[in-house]
Design an enzyme around this catalytic site. Structure first.
Site, short mmCIF file in Angstrom:
data_model
loop_
_atom_site.label_atom_id
_atom_site.label_comp_id
_atom_site.label_asym_id
_atom_site.label_seq_id
_atom_site.Cartn_x
_atom_site.Cartn_y
_atom_site.Cartn_z
N SER A 148 0.86 -1.20 0.00
CA SER A 148 0.00 0.00 0.00
C SER A 148 0.88 1.23 0.00
O SER A 148 2.03 1.18 0.46
CB SER A 148 -0.87 0.01 1.26
OG SER A 148 -1.54 1.24 1.40
N TYR A 163 -2.43 -1.30 10.49
CA TYR A 163 -2.37 -1.46 9.03
C TYR A 163 -1.07 -0.87 8.49
O TYR A 163 -0.36 -1.50 7.69
CB TYR A 163 -3.59 -0.77 8.39
CG TYR A 163 -3.70 -0.94 6.90
CD1 TYR A 163 -4.20 -2.13 6.35
CD2 TYR A 163 -3.33 0.08 6.02
CE1 TYR A 163 -4.31 -2.29 4.98
CE2 TYR A 163 -3.45 -0.07 4.65
CZ TYR A 163 -3.94 -1.25 4.13
OH TYR A 163 -4.04 -1.41 2.77
#
Ligand code: NDP
Length: 259
Positions: A148, A163
């Site tokens: 990401s 995350y």
């Protein structure tokens, strides 16, 4: 051989974790369109089977659905065994399965922090470990981690410190594994998406609709991305077109991280 021939994946076998929906599903379709047989591996058996038969019907490749939790070592071992039983080999692994838990750091439980790392990062390790053994036995392969842009930036204004840790870890994981496994002909690369319209994003926005405006303000291109924006890069990284590409990360984010 023409440039486009180098993108062909005929005769290859790919495992896509989380291939039943979202980014993983677009990647599974893309790999199949390029000629690869595809294994869809995710938790929900029904949607996995549905996705696998849809891809087979649309593209003519062979597919298999395997129900597996990527954070469970026995499941991962069985996923790899089922793939080898069916196709004889594993050439491509896409570590795409992932979750986001949105509580702020002060309210985040240790249990939730560990859960995110277990699925997003340990899951990628386990799948690489077992699929990697098969790749080593058959002279190499391509591992693609769906990381990401969150590996590099603080997402604002939402909150998901676990995350961030999982995706940041995925960068170091990729670097080291690419180094250790280069001698076996295994290339390992990361794709780092920005905001892509999937269930993860829908869930974040259902709790906090204000987030979308903040995200769009930060983008050079004035819209969220689509899973189909990610699939072509996965096809490239999986294929011989990327034979000299390993240990790298590519951001696809509509220009979010440069602003
Ligand atoms: P979705 O929520 O649409 O899909 C998540 C997928 O992961 C599902 O297929 C789900 O399967 C699977 N999954 C979750 N936990 C597990 C598990 N323990 N074992 C096996 N499969 C599991 O999300 P996205 O498509 O958006 O996300 C895919 C990846 O892309 C993630 O790694 C995410 O972090 C990353 N990403 C997404 C971005 C975005 O904006 N959407 C941005 C940057 C990165 P099941 O249905 O069976 O639960």
């Amino acid at each position: 051989m023409s440039v486009l021939d180098r993108f062909q994946l005929d005769g290859k076998t790919a495992i896509v974790t989380g291939g039943n929906r979202g980014i993983g599903n677009a990647i599974a379709h893309g790999l199949a369109e390029a000629g690869s047989d595809v294994v869809i591996a995710n938790r929900d058996a029904d949607s996995g089977r549905e996705a696998a038969s849809e891809i087979a019907e649309e593209t003519g490749v062979e597919t298999l659905a395997v129900s597996a939790d990527v954070s469970d070592e026995d499941d991962v071992r069985e996923m790899v065994e089922a793939t080898v039983d069916e196709f004889g080999t594993i050439d491509i692994l896409v570590n795409n399965a992932g979750i986001v838990l949105a509580e702020p750091a002060r309210e985040k439980s240790a249990e939730d922090f560990r859960k995110t790392l277990e699925i997003n990062l340990t899951g990628a390790f386990l799948c690489s470990k077992y699929a990697g053994e098969e790749m080593i036995a058959s002279d190499g392969g391509s591992i693609i981690n769906i990381s990401s842009m969150s590996a590099y930036i603080a997402n604002h204004p939402q909150t998901h410190v676990d995350y961030q840790a999982s995706k940041g870890g995925m960068e170091a994981f990729k670097n080291q594994l690419a180094s250790e496994w280069a001698e076996y002909g295994i290339r390992i690369n990361n794709i780092n998406p920005g905001y892509i319209e999937t269930d993860i994003i829908a869930n974040l926005l259902s709790d906090r609709p204000d987030l979308e405006e903040a995200w769009l303000d930060g983008m050079l291109q004035d819209e969220l991305g689509d899973p189909d924006d990610i699939a072509p890069l996965a096809v490239y990284l999986a294929s011989d077109a990327a034979s000299y590409v390993t240990g790298t990360s590519v951001i696809i984010d509509g220009g979010y991280t440069v602003r």
